[in-house]
Write a protein that holds these residues in place. Structure first.
Motif, PDB file in Angstrom:
ATOM      1  N   LEU A  76       0.856  -1.190   0.000  1.00 59.06           N
ATOM      2  CA  LEU A  76       0.000   0.000   0.000  1.00 59.06           C
ATOM      3  C   LEU A  76       0.891   1.239   0.000  1.00 59.06           C
ATOM      4  N   THR A  77       0.604   2.210  -0.877  1.00 59.38           N
ATOM      5  CA  THR A  77       1.419   3.418  -0.999  1.00 59.38           C
ATOM      6  C   THR A  77       0.573   4.633  -0.631  1.00 59.38           C
ATOM      7  N   TYR A  78       1.122   5.464   0.271  1.00 56.34           N
ATOM      8  CA  TYR A  78       0.492   6.722   0.659  1.00 56.34           C
ATOM      9  C   TYR A  78       1.431   7.867   0.269  1.00 56.34           C
ATOM     10  N   GLU A  79       0.869   9.005  -0.132  1.00 54.33           N
ATOM     11  CA  GLU A  79       1.654  10.196  -0.456  1.00 54.33           C
ATOM     12  C   GLU A  79       1.164  11.356   0.415  1.00 54.33           C
ATOM     13  N   ILE A  80       2.122  12.102   0.989  1.00 56.53           N
ATOM     14  CA  ILE A  80       1.795  13.258   1.798  1.00 56.53           C
ATOM     15  C   ILE A  80       2.577  14.449   1.264  1.00 56.53           C
ATOM     16  N   ALA A  81       1.866  15.522   0.942  1.00 54.23           N
ATOM     17  CA  ALA A  81       2.493  16.732   0.390  1.00 54.23           C
ATOM     18  C   ALA A  81       2.957  17.607   1.545  1.00 54.23           C
ATOM     19  N   THR A  82       4.262  17.722   1.713  1.00 54.90           N
ATOM     20  CA  THR A  82       4.828  18.533   2.789  1.00 54.90           C
ATOM     21  C   THR A  82       6.267  18.883   2.459  1.00 54.90           C
ATOM     22  N   ASP A  83       6.724  20.019   2.973  1.00 54.21           N
ATOM     23  CA  ASP A  83       8.120  20.418   2.822  1.00 54.21           C
ATOM     24  C   ASP A  83       8.948  20.020   4.027  1.00 54.21           C
ATOM     25  N   GLU A  84       8.309  19.436   5.039  1.00 52.76           N
ATOM     26  CA  GLU A  84       9.010  19.027   6.239  1.00 52.76           C
ATOM     27  C   GLU A  84       9.396  17.551   6.152  1.00 52.76           C
ATOM     28  N   ARG A  85      10.324  17.145   7.010  1.00 51.66           N
ATOM     29  CA  ARG A  85      10.696  15.732   7.071  1.00 51.66           C
ATOM     30  C   ARG A  85       9.569  14.915   7.704  1.00 51.66           C
ATOM     31  N   LEU A  86       9.583  13.609   7.431  1.00 50.09           N
ATOM     32  CA  LEU A  86       8.515  12.731   7.892  1.00 50.09           C
ATOM     33  C   LEU A  86       8.731  12.356   9.362  1.00 50.09           C
ATOM     34  N   THR A  87       7.683  12.562  10.163  1.00 48.63           N
ATOM     35  CA  THR A  87       7.660  12.115  11.553  1.00 48.63           C
ATOM     36  C   THR A  87       6.489  11.155  11.703  1.00 48.63           C
TER      37      THR A  87
END
Length: 283
Positions: A185-196
């Motif tokens: 399963l693939t999810y995409e999150i639009a953000t300029d920050e690193r992933l937490t």
């Protein structure tokens, strides 16, 4: 492995769908009948995949049953004889020698065409009687006594106001699946920050949780067994990667997964899932 599968309530068909391993190979692994597997390399690969789908420690499994598991056979390395090497070198040299005359012929033809073009451009064919210093007559006479009307000043163009850019509105709500491929399963999150990422694990049923950097071979970013480490939730702060791979043994043992404050929409499935969370630049 058979006892673990039956205790988890999984059938051979479900394991075959999750691991993409044929049912007859799964039965051969559970019965220790390795001669019916396609070679020692594939046998160990199938065992590793099957064990991970059940939430077992692969390294501990290999160490415990080292004497029973098939050994990896070395693959022979093909070497060319001197005659074959000389034959290939001669063939390459022959090809080069056939192309050299053609290249030289094209180069000579190009130089000749360039010389002819330069000579034609340099010739003076005459026919230009007019002096370059004389301005051509337009054929229009001007009456000296006629008053020339004054030109009206040009109106200034109105200054257009620049449009005000609206600040992007931050997306809220759960993150839906963007791509599904079997158990992946693939999810995409639009953000300029690193992933937490926060992974909240239930006390029961126990489940396998592994977090790696993108690939199966990447380093572990979190403990593999949260019930043993007593770390709940599992937290990975400011991951230095654009893609996280979260492998869940039994999805029923996970309460929720939160990435940068937004919860993932988890699929309801009793088998293993590979969850890929990709960070994309916010527009």
């Amino acid at each position: 492995m058979k006892q673990r599968r039956e205790a988890s309530g999984l059938t051979l068909d479900q394991i075959q769908q999750t691991t993409k391993i044929q049912k007859r190979y799964i039965i051969a692994i559970e019965e220790g009948d390795y001669k019916n597997l396609p070679g020692s390399f594939y046998a160990r690969a199938f065992i590793k995949t099957y064990a991970e789908s059940l939430g077992l420690d692969v390294d501990e499994l290999y160490e415990t049953y080292a004497k029973d598991l098939p050994k990896i056979e070395p693959q022979p390395t093909a070497q060319l004889s001197r005659k074959q090497t000389y034959s290939k070198a001669s063939e390459t040299s022959s090809r080069i020698s056939r192309w050299v005359p053609k290249v030289m012929l094209v180069l000579v033809a190009f130089l000749l065409m360039t010389a002819v073009w330069y000579v034609v451009r340099s010739l003076d064919f005459g026919g230009q009687d007019a002096s370059p210093n004389e301005a051509p007559s337009s054929g229009v006479s001007i009456n000296q006594n006629e008053e020339v009307p004054e030109e009206e000043p040009a109106e200034e163009a109105p200054v257009e106001e620049e449009p005000v850019e609206e600040e992007p509105v931050e997306e809220t709500g759960p993150i839906a699946v963007t791509e599904t491929n079997g158990a992946d399963l693939t999810y995409e999150i639009a953000t300029d920050e690193r992933l937490t990422t926060e992974i909240h694990v239930k006390e029961s049923p126990a489940t396998y949780v592994g977090v790696r950097d993108t690939s199966l071979e990447g380093p572990f970013l979190a403990p593999e067994y949260p019930n043993q480490s007593k770390q709940n939730p599992i937290v990975i702060e400011d991951a230095e990667t654009d893609t996280l791979r979260i492998r869940i043994g039994l999805i029923g043992g996970v309460e929720k997964i939160v990435v940068n404050g937004r919860e993932l929409e988890l699929a309801d499935s009793p088998v293993t899932q590979n969850i890929f969370v990709k960070r994309v630049d916010a527009e």
